[in-house]
Design a protein around this motif. Structure first.
Motif, mmCIF file in Angstrom:
data_model
loop_
_atom_site.group_PDB
_atom_site.id
_atom_site.type_symbol
_atom_site.label_atom_id
_atom_site.label_comp_id
_atom_site.label_asym_id
_atom_site.label_seq_id
_atom_site.Cartn_x
_atom_site.Cartn_y
_atom_site.Cartn_z
ATOM 1 N N SER A 78 0.864 -1.026 0.038
ATOM 2 C CA SER A 78 0.180 -0.082 0.104
ATOM 3 C C SER A 78 0.767 1.171 0.003
ATOM 4 O O SER A 78 0.258 2.350 -0.344
ATOM 5 C CB SER A 78 -0.967 -0.099 1.086
ATOM 6 N N LEU A 79 2.202 1.077 0.550
ATOM 7 C CA LEU A 79 2.908 2.260 0.698
ATOM 8 C C LEU A 79 4.198 2.353 -0.718
ATOM 9 O O LEU A 79 4.751 3.222 -0.711
ATOM 10 C CB LEU A 79 3.699 2.318 1.686
ATOM 11 N N SER A 80 4.217 1.106 -1.179
ATOM 12 C CA SER A 80 5.379 1.145 -2.227
ATOM 13 C C SER A 80 4.946 1.925 -3.690
ATOM 14 O O SER A 80 3.711 1.596 -4.044
ATOM 15 C CB SER A 80 5.502 -0.426 -2.603
ATOM 16 N N TYR A 81 5.936 2.319 -4.256
ATOM 17 C CA TYR A 81 5.908 2.807 -5.598
ATOM 18 C C TYR A 81 5.466 1.741 -6.623
ATOM 19 O O TYR A 81 4.630 2.216 -7.482
ATOM 20 C CB TYR A 81 7.060 3.356 -6.131
ATOM 21 N N TRP A 82 6.038 0.615 -6.249
ATOM 22 C CA TRP A 82 5.476 -0.563 -7.351
ATOM 23 C C TRP A 82 4.177 -1.297 -6.776
ATOM 24 O O TRP A 82 3.946 -2.289 -7.359
ATOM 25 C CB TRP A 82 6.854 -1.474 -7.634
ATOM 26 N N HIS A 83 3.778 -1.087 -5.578
ATOM 27 C CA HIS A 83 2.723 -1.714 -4.840
ATOM 28 C C HIS A 83 2.813 -3.210 -4.622
ATOM 29 O O HIS A 83 2.059 -3.889 -5.100
ATOM 30 C CB HIS A 83 1.394 -1.696 -6.018
ATOM 31 N N ARG A 84 4.212 -3.442 -4.516
ATOM 32 C CA ARG A 84 4.349 -4.778 -4.005
ATOM 33 C C ARG A 84 5.703 -4.756 -3.207
ATOM 34 O O ARG A 84 6.521 -3.935 -3.237
ATOM 35 C CB ARG A 84 4.775 -5.763 -5.364
ATOM 36 N N TYR A 85 6.151 -5.733 -2.522
ATOM 37 C CA TYR A 85 7.185 -6.094 -1.742
ATOM 38 C C TYR A 85 8.640 -6.341 -2.732
ATOM 39 O O TYR A 85 8.458 -7.489 -3.524
ATOM 40 C CB TYR A 85 7.332 -7.230 -0.678
ATOM 41 N N THR A 86 9.323 -5.588 -3.076
ATOM 42 C CA THR A 86 10.379 -5.655 -3.957
ATOM 43 C C THR A 86 11.526 -6.654 -3.941
ATOM 44 O O THR A 86 12.164 -7.174 -4.651
ATOM 45 C CB THR A 86 10.911 -4.459 -4.477
ATOM 46 N N TYR A 87 11.646 -7.198 -2.669
ATOM 47 C CA TYR A 87 12.617 -8.017 -2.233
ATOM 48 C C TYR A 87 12.289 -9.344 -2.373
ATOM 49 O O TYR A 87 13.128 -10.406 -1.902
ATOM 50 C CB TYR A 87 13.411 -7.532 -0.783
#
Length: 479
Positions: free
Chosen positions: A239-248
């Motif tokens: 919800s806070l990510s620029y890509w709307h996902r957990y990038t790691y």
């Protein structure tokens, strides 16, 4: 009322538990040892900063804490305009650094906070160890912890939120060794506010609690770790990510390929490549190996295996900050194992002494003792950075950014001249290091300078540091 007492391993009658060491002068000695390490850590961190060895991670946290100190969202401008730190990693604990940043608005305050937090962990480990093992054995164990590979590398590598977890975890494990089970569980539960992957060490402590017979507390802590991690990774960060996902997380098509990728990485890191196996042996040897007899070893194995299953090889080795909490757990396990006398103890202390000497001779702290490098290029770097006015927007090399972000809006300079989202950079100023080690071969720097020649004018160039200023801005100023 039932009196709580520390739970000890069942041992034969020939191996009695050590009597508790009297508290007189014990905490004074622990504090003195921690103060010595605080001075060493501050010297190491600040010297690295002064020699332009601090990199982008310090700049990232510097920008996030700078915004928090101003009562704003923790934006990390160098990644992209409006990029939220909590959309990258969930580490709300860094808000605790904001009041100190308001007092001293400089990225070096984060290095001082980190040094203090790790030194406090040394004090807590010393208190645990001297209580259980006696003054000199306890102080020796704490000194080995303070100089261990994982601790030295963490202090030497910029600033990271995980430093806040070091004293918190040490307190949790102290409560565990004293038989204060609820306190242990409560303190451990707070680790989830430090960083999302703290859930793995929480699971390890839950297993240790279960082995100690505290199954209800263990189940509750494990549930909190699993559910909390799921909420953070599936809801909060997206919800806070620029890509709307957990990038790691590995990008996989479905859960089966996700677990297949993890299993493959685990096999590669432990067997085929072997980096993770060598790292684990190094860490265990530094704490005398005997800690493997303690249930607290699960607080080492679970997070370590989770790292070994990651597809990024940077997580497998002994470097960076990834082993700081593992060292805390290892030395608590060492104390737990040595609370009962053992015939192997002389061998254990000999191994610890040898590994401590090796860590001191080869680790980052050796530079504090032996190096007298005056860093001739540092003066040229300071001269170049002095050209940049306060409040400016500037793109700069990785190792220059920590010196800029506290008084400018800094962006990470890349060969493509784009931010992490792929958008072109549009700063008023650019500072290049023609001898940079960032991105490998520095030949990209002259190439980028030529690309920018039509937009930016060279303001200064000295000892390989080049400062450029946007031509449009110069025209506006001249008018």
């Amino acid at each position: 009322m039932t009196t709580r007492t520390p739970l000890t391993h069942p041992r034969p009658a020939a191996a009695p538990a050590r009597p508790p060491h009297p508290p007189r002068n014990r905490r004074g000695a622990a504090t003195a040892l921690g103060s010595a390490f605080l001075l060493a850590y501050l010297t190491l961190s600040l010297r690295r900063y002064d020699h332009f060895g601090s990199g982008v991670d310090l700049a990232i946290f510097g920008q996030a804490v700078k915004h928090l100190a101003a009562g704003q969202a923790p934006v990390v401008d160098l990644k992209a305009p409006g990029f939220l730190a909590f959309g990258d990693h969930f580490d709300p604990i860094i808000a605790l650094a904001a009041p100190f940043y308001r007092i001293w608005p400089d990225t070096r305050v984060l290095l001082c906070i980190q040094a203090l937090l790790v030194a406090v962990a040394v004090v807590i480990i010393a208190d645990i160890a001297t209580t259980a093992l006696g003054r000199w054995r306890g102080l020796s164990a704490a000194a080995a912890f303070g100089t261990s590979v994982g601790v030295q590398n963490a202090v030497d590598f910029d600033f990271h939120e995980i430093a806040f977890a070091a004293p918190l975890l040490a307190l949790a494990l102290r409560a565990h060794l004293l038989g204060r089970w609820r306190q242990c569980a409560a303190l451990t539960a707070g680790l989830l506010l430090v960083k999302e992957d703290s859930a793995f060490i929480m699971l390890g402590i839950a297993i240790a609690l279960a082995i100690r017979g505290r199954r209800a507390l263990a189940a509750g802590l494990a549930a909190w770790a699993v559910v909390g991690l799921a909420i953070v990774l599936a809801i909060v960060i997206p919800s806070l990510s620029y890509w709307h996902r957990y990038t790691y997380a590995p990008q996989a098509k479905g859960p089966w390929t996700f677990f297949t990728a993890g299993a493959h990485s685990l096999g590669t890191s432990l067997v085929t490549d072997g980096t993770a196996s060598r790292t684990l042996v190094l860490l265990l040897a530094g704490a005398g190996v005997i800690g493997a007899r303690s249930p607290l070893i699960w607080a080492v194995l679970i997070p370590f295996l989770a790292r070994a299953a990651n597809t990024n090889p940077a997580y497998w080795g002994p470097g960076f900050h990834y082993n700081l909490l593992i060292e805390v757990a290892l030395f608590a396990a060492l104390v737990d194992a040595l609370r009962h006398r053992s015939r192997a103890e002389p061998v254990v202390w000999a191994l610890i002494a040898w590994m401590t000497a090796a860590a001191l001779a080869c680790g980052p702290l050796a530079t504090v003792i032996s190096s007298h490098d005056d860093c001739s290029r540092c003066r040229a770097a300071h001269t170049a950075l002095a050209v940049i006015p306060d409040g400016a927007t500037v793109a700069a090399d990785t190792y220059l950014l920590p010196h800029l972000v506290d008084h400018t809006t800094g962006y990470l300079l890349t060969p493509e001249f784009t931010d992490s989202t792929g958008h072109p950079l549009t700063p008023d100023w650019v500072v290049l290091d023609e001898q940079t080690s960032t991105y490998g071969d520095p030949s990209w720097v002259p190439a980028l300078t030529r690309r920018l020649a039509s937009i930016y004018e060279e303001v200064s160039a000295r000892d390989g540091y080049v400062v450029l200023h946007r031509r449009v801005a110069l025209l506006v100023i001249s008018e």
